[in-house]
Design a protein around this motif. Structure first.
Motif, PDB file in Angstrom:
ATOM      1  N   ALA A 126       0.833  -1.208   0.000  1.00  0.00           N
ATOM      2  CA  ALA A 126       0.000   0.000   0.000  1.00  0.00           C
ATOM      3  C   ALA A 126       0.866   1.257   0.000  1.00  0.00           C
ATOM      4  O   ALA A 126       0.569   2.225  -0.717  1.00  0.00           O
ATOM      5  N   ALA A 127       1.950   1.251   0.786  1.00  0.00           N
ATOM      6  CA  ALA A 127       2.839   2.414   0.825  1.00  0.00           C
ATOM      7  C   ALA A 127       3.553   2.592  -0.518  1.00  0.00           C
ATOM      8  O   ALA A 127       3.674   3.716  -1.018  1.00  0.00           O
ATOM      9  N   ALA A 128       4.002   1.486  -1.123  1.00  0.00           N
ATOM     10  CA  ALA A 128       4.668   1.574  -2.430  1.00  0.00           C
ATOM     11  C   ALA A 128       3.694   2.073  -3.491  1.00  0.00           C
ATOM     12  O   ALA A 128       4.061   2.875  -4.359  1.00  0.00           O
ATOM     13  N   ALA A 129       2.451   1.605  -3.429  1.00  0.00           N
ATOM     14  CA  ALA A 129       1.440   2.062  -4.388  1.00  0.00           C
ATOM     15  C   ALA A 129       1.155   3.547  -4.205  1.00  0.00           C
ATOM     16  O   ALA A 129       1.001   4.288  -5.184  1.00  0.00           O
ATOM     17  N   ALA A 130       1.110   4.001  -2.960  1.00  0.00           N
ATOM     18  CA  ALA A 130       0.874   5.429  -2.698  1.00  0.00           C
ATOM     19  C   ALA A 130       2.016   6.273  -3.256  1.00  0.00           C
ATOM     20  O   ALA A 130       1.789   7.326  -3.868  1.00  0.00           O
ATOM     21  N   TYR A 131       3.239   5.798  -3.078  1.00  0.00           N
ATOM     22  CA  TYR A 131       4.392   6.529  -3.608  1.00  0.00           C
ATOM     23  C   TYR A 131       4.361   6.540  -5.144  1.00  0.00           C
ATOM     24  O   TYR A 131       4.586   7.576  -5.770  1.00  0.00           O
ATOM     25  N   ALA A 132       4.068   5.392  -5.739  1.00  0.00           N
ATOM     26  CA  ALA A 132       4.012   5.311  -7.206  1.00  0.00           C
ATOM     27  C   ALA A 132       2.909   6.210  -7.755  1.00  0.00           C
ATOM     28  O   ALA A 132       3.092   6.867  -8.784  1.00  0.00           O
ATOM     29  N   ARG A 133       1.796   6.259  -7.068  1.00  0.00           N
ATOM     30  CA  ARG A 133       0.681   7.111  -7.489  1.00  0.00           C
ATOM     31  C   ARG A 133       1.092   8.577  -7.441  1.00  0.00           C
ATOM     32  O   ARG A 133       0.850   9.343  -8.371  1.00  0.00           O
ATOM     33  N   ARG A 134       1.721   8.961  -6.351  1.00  0.00           N
ATOM     34  CA  ARG A 134       2.118  10.356  -6.181  1.00  0.00           C
ATOM     35  C   ARG A 134       3.185  10.772  -7.183  1.00  0.00           C
ATOM     36  O   ARG A 134       3.160  11.888  -7.696  1.00  0.00           O
ATOM     37  N   ARG A 135       4.110   9.861  -7.511  1.00  0.00           N
ATOM     38  CA  ARG A 135       5.199  10.176  -8.432  1.00  0.00           C
ATOM     39  C   ARG A 135       4.910   9.776  -9.875  1.00  0.00           C
ATOM     40  O   ARG A 135       5.753   9.957 -10.745  1.00  0.00           O
ATOM     41  N   ARG A 136       3.726   9.219 -10.113  1.00  0.00           N
ATOM     42  CA  ARG A 136       3.318   8.769 -11.451  1.00  0.00           C
ATOM     43  C   ARG A 136       4.290   7.746 -12.020  1.00  0.00           C
ATOM     44  O   ARG A 136       4.803   7.899 -13.138  1.00  0.00           O
ATOM     45  N   LEU A 137       4.532   6.693 -11.252  1.00  0.00           N
ATOM     46  CA  LEU A 137       5.424   5.617 -11.674  1.00  0.00           C
ATOM     47  C   LEU A 137       4.597   4.431 -12.153  1.00  0.00           C
ATOM     48  O   LEU A 137       3.446   4.261 -11.766  1.00  0.00           O
ATOM     49  N   GLY A 138       5.208   3.597 -12.981  1.00  0.00           N
ATOM     50  CA  GLY A 138       4.578   2.342 -13.412  1.00  0.00           C
ATOM     51  C   GLY A 138       3.204   2.523 -14.027  1.00  0.00           C
ATOM     52  O   GLY A 138       3.055   3.227 -15.035  1.00  0.00           O
ATOM     53  N   PRO A 139       2.172   1.914 -13.426  1.00  0.00           N
ATOM     54  CA  PRO A 139       0.838   1.960 -14.012  1.00  0.00           C
ATOM     55  C   PRO A 139       0.213   3.355 -14.003  1.00  0.00           C
ATOM     56  O   PRO A 139      -0.829   3.569 -14.628  1.00  0.00           O
TER      57      PRO A 139
END
Length: 185
Positions: A126-139
């Motif tokens: 969940a924390a990694a997904a939140a970071y990826a969402r905020r930084r627009r990474l991956g999906p």
């Protein structure tokens, strides 16, 4: 550098910033160091041992008044950092740098993780997904071409943030961003 001036400095600092006992002690100790360097006459310098004893009294008094609460600060900071997408090692490092004692540090991290676990969510994911969402990474990238082109950089960004390879690949390689868990914090 008497007790009253140390209390005044402590109050001023705590009006602006939330601080642990250790952070407040460091702030007051820096005031002592500045006073020592400002005074050229060795006889006019404050006695460092006496001032450090006064600092301990002031820190204890601020804790007694409830202005410094290591437990409350550690719990809220751990929860906030994990919500923002910080990994457990990064949260541990940040709390340790703020002077949170080891047993309280572990307790705060476990409490922050329990919220996610109670909701059936892996807290690291969940924390990694939140970071990826905020930084627009991956999906969360704009196009599949850009996503494929930047895959290694996205994995590296998550690794620098303290996430393991397994968690990072689960986030970066997911087909649909909607499949990633929403933080339960």
């Amino acid at each position: 550098m008497d007790l009253a001036s140390l209390q005044k400095t402590a109050f001023r600092h705590l009006q602006r910033y939330a601080a642990t006992s250790e952070q407040l002690r460091r702030v007051l100790d820096r005031s002592l160091q500045r006073a020592m360097h400002r005074t050229e006459d060795p006889d006019a310098r404050p006695d460092p041992e006496q001032v450090r004893a006064d600092i301990a009294v002031v820190v204890a008094r601020m804790a007694e008044l409830g202005m410094v609460d290591d437990r409350k600060l550690a719990f809220s900071l751990a929860r906030e950092l994990m919500r923002a997408g910080s990994s457990v090692p990064l949260v541990r490092m940040k709390l340790r740098s703020k002077g949170v004692p080891g047993d309280l540090l572990d307790e705060a991290i476990l409490a922050a993780q329990e919220t996610s676990r109670d909701a059936g969510i892996d807290p690291d994911l969940a924390a990694a997904a939140a970071y990826a969402r905020r930084r627009r990474l991956g999906p969360f990238r704009r196009s599949p071409e850009e996503r494929a082109e930047r895959r290694q950089k996205d994995l590296a960004a998550l690794a620098r943030r303290g996430f393991g390879y397994g968690v990072a690949t689960r986030v970066i390689d997911v087909d649909d961003a909607a499949e990633l868990p929403q933080p339960a914090w």
